[in-house]
Design an enzyme around this catalytic site. Structure first.
Site, PDB file in Angstrom:
ATOM      1  N   ASP A   1     -61.224  39.040   2.060  1.00 57.22           N
ATOM      2  CA  ASP A   1     -60.964  38.992   3.504  1.00 57.22           C
ATOM      3  C   ASP A   1     -61.905  38.091   4.289  1.00 57.22           C
ATOM      4  OD1 ASP A   1     -63.348  40.371   3.421  1.00 57.22           O
ATOM      5  OD2 ASP A   1     -62.440  42.327   3.787  1.00 57.22           O
TER       6      ASP A   1
ATOM      7  N   GLU B   1     -57.761  41.847  -4.596  1.00 57.65           N
ATOM      8  CA  GLU B   1     -58.222  42.846  -3.621  1.00 57.65           C
ATOM      9  C   GLU B   1     -57.303  42.837  -2.391  1.00 57.65           C
ATOM     10  OE1 GLU B   1     -62.033  43.287  -1.062  1.00 57.65           O
ATOM     11  OE2 GLU B   1     -62.693  43.903  -3.054  1.00 57.65           O
TER      12      GLU B   1
ATOM     13  N   GLU C   1     -62.418  40.293   9.492  1.00 54.54           N
ATOM     14  CA  GLU C   1     -61.872  40.501   8.143  1.00 54.54           C
ATOM     15  C   GLU C   1     -60.477  41.146   8.140  1.00 54.54           C
ATOM     16  OE1 GLU C   1     -65.008  41.236   9.009  1.00 54.54           O
ATOM     17  OE2 GLU C   1     -66.213  39.906   7.754  1.00 54.54           O
TER      18      GLU C   1
ATOM     19  N   HIS D   1     -74.800  43.360   7.354  1.00 54.81           N
ATOM     20  CA  HIS D   1     -74.492  42.009   7.840  1.00 54.81           C
ATOM     21  C   HIS D   1     -73.295  41.935   8.765  1.00 54.81           C
ATOM     22  CE1 HIS D   1     -70.832  41.513   5.439  1.00 54.81           C
ATOM     23  NE2 HIS D   1     -71.444  42.225   4.533  1.00 54.81           N
TER      24      HIS D   1
ATOM     25  N   ARG E   1     -70.396  41.381  11.262  1.00 55.45           N
ATOM     26  CA  ARG E   1     -70.369  40.670  12.552  1.00 55.45           C
ATOM     27  C   ARG E   1     -70.270  41.620  13.736  1.00 55.45           C
ATOM     28  NH1 ARG E   1     -69.247  35.547  10.871  1.00 55.45           N
ATOM     29  NH2 ARG E   1     -69.481  33.994  12.519  1.00 55.45           N
TER      30      ARG E   1
ATOM     31  N   HIS F   1     -79.939  39.946   4.548  1.00 56.71           N
ATOM     32  CA  HIS F   1     -78.896  38.901   4.537  1.00 56.71           C
ATOM     33  C   HIS F   1     -79.405  37.665   5.287  1.00 56.71           C
ATOM     34  CE1 HIS F   1     -74.994  37.000   5.322  1.00 56.71           C
ATOM     35  NE2 HIS F   1     -74.411  37.876   4.524  1.00 56.71           N
TER      36      HIS F   1
END
Ligand code: UD1
Ligand code: UDP
Length: 376
Positions: A99, A121, A135, A217, A219, A250
């Site tokens: 994604d 996936e 995503e 991490h 967003r 990250h």
């Protein structure tokens, strides 16, 4: 009979981890397939770590990562730079994973090229376009142009059927992350395996303390979410001197900045660089609790029997919640601290969440995918 041409495209750390065993599986069938690997390098250092461990040398490296890149430029760059690769290799099948922006943009480019799009996936959904962002949009758009959907679980297959995808184009395979996990555990346990990063961790970790492993991490957590997360971690560290928090941070600057600013000077918090996959798996095995917003970690943890507090409000991975390994705690400071305390102070609650489960498969997902394509 001519060989089927397969192009496998990925760009970020998690895609690389989950596609590496598929690359290896296709490479076992050289008589039937001409397989090539293209990396967008949406990630650079974190992607290269994975390629090195799995010993994969890409045929095409678009080398696109820019510091603090944005979604507009990245999307456009991927589509534009894939054009010559697709035109020259002319693949029958283009494999994408999951994604990310690489996934979505590659699937659009592959659609323009007229290749059959295979989505690994496939079918994960929260049904909330804003979470995870972007995503949920990336995997939904990819699903629209995909020809063959490789769904990790029955739930993800059902999501695709709800969206009117044809049953005959969906195969439930298990998640390829379990193939990667088993590969890594086996390689690390081999006689003679040497890893200087693991040696470094051995000197960093205080074995007399309970290890809390952290990653983050997402967003939608940037900004206030990360400030809350850091304040919660600080509170947990101060309330529990018997614990040690280890946090491979990250490389996204939106993560690095708040984490290093807020957590650098706490003695029982160790901030370190992102780890190679085998070192991270090794650390997961050593940990008492994992606190994360990562998708992949939610899938790996049940197979390792490690309780996970997920710093998100939604998850597209309900299987790990259903078996009891994962609890959603969001990004509210007090909620994160309370749930960590519950696990640290209540043995029964801890035991309930630390049972071994395998809701994401048996490590044979890639074999199933390659057999499916062979028999088309
Ligand atoms: C991306 C994916 C996300 C996935 C995550 C896995 C998108 C929009 N986001 O988020 O779905 O869960 O990867 O980690 O596709 N950077 C480096 N070196 C690296 C990697 C990143 O310096 O090896 C820095 C760069 O400044 C880069 C920034 O991080 O511009 C952001 O990278 P990006 O891939 O856009 O977003 P992630 O937050 O990594
Ligand atoms: N991981 C890793 N090194 C680290 C942290 C995580 O190799 O320092 C692995 C982890 O085991 C999992 C994957 O990276 O397989 C998850 O990546 P990430 O959290 O960046 O992305 P997501 O899964 O959320 O898309």
């Amino acid at each position: 009979m001519s060989k089927k041409r397969v192009l496998i495209v990925f760009g970020t750390r998690p895609e690389a981890i989950k596609m590496a065993p598929l690359v290896k599986e296709f490479q076992k069938h050289k008589e039937e397939f001409e397989t090539k690997v293209c990396i967008t390098a949406q990630h650079r250092e974190m992607l290269d770590q994975v390629l090195a461990f799995f010993e994969i040398a890409p045929d095409f490296d678009l080398d696109l990562m820019k510091p603090n890149q944005n979604l507009y430029g990245l999307t456009a760059d991927i589509i534009t730079n894939l054009k010559p690769v697709l035109e020259n290799f002319n693949p029958d099948f283009v494999f994408v994973h999951g994604d990310t922006t690489t996934t979505m943009a590659t699937s659009i480019a592959a659609f323009y090229a007229g290749a059959k799009i295979c989505h690994v996936e496939a079918g994960l959904r929260t049904f909330n376009m804003q979470s995870p962002f972007p995503e949920e949009m990336n995997r939904s758009v990819t699903g629209v142009v995909t020809n063959l959907h490789f769904a990790p679980t029955v739930t993800s297959k059902e999501n695709l059927i709800t969206e009117n995808k044809s049953q005959q184009n969906i195969l439930v395979t298990g998640n390829t992350v379990i193939d990667a996990l088993f590969f890594s555990v086996n390689k690390v346990s081999e006689n003679g395996y040497k890893d200087s990063e693991i040696d470094g961790l051995l000197s960093l970790i205080d074995d007399s303390k309970k290890l809390i492993l952290v990653t983050g991490h997402r967003r939608e957590n940037h900004g206030q979410g990360f400030i809350n997360i850091c304040e919660a971690l600080k509170e947990i560290a101060l309330q529990h001197p018997e614990c040690q928090i280890v946090y491979p941070v990250h490389l996204n600057p939106n993560v690095q900045k708040p984490v290093y600013e807020l957590l650098s000077d706490i003695t029982n918090i160790k901030l370190i660089s992102p780890l190679s996959y085998p070192s991270f798996v090794w650390l997961m095995e050593k940990s008492h609790i994992i606190i994360t917003d990562s998708g992949g970690v939610q899938e790996e943890a049940p197979s390792l029997g490690k309780p996970v507090l997920v710093m998100r409000d939604t998850t597209e991975r309900p299987e790990a919640v259903d078996v009891g390994t994962v609890r959603l705690v969001g990004t509210d400071k007090q909620k994160i601290v309370d749930e960590a305390n519950r696990l640290l102070n209540n043995e029964k609650a801890y035991l309930e969440m630390s049972q071994l489960h395998n809701p994401y498969g048996d490590g044979k997902a890639c074999e199933r995918i390659v057999n499916f394509i062979k028999n088309l």
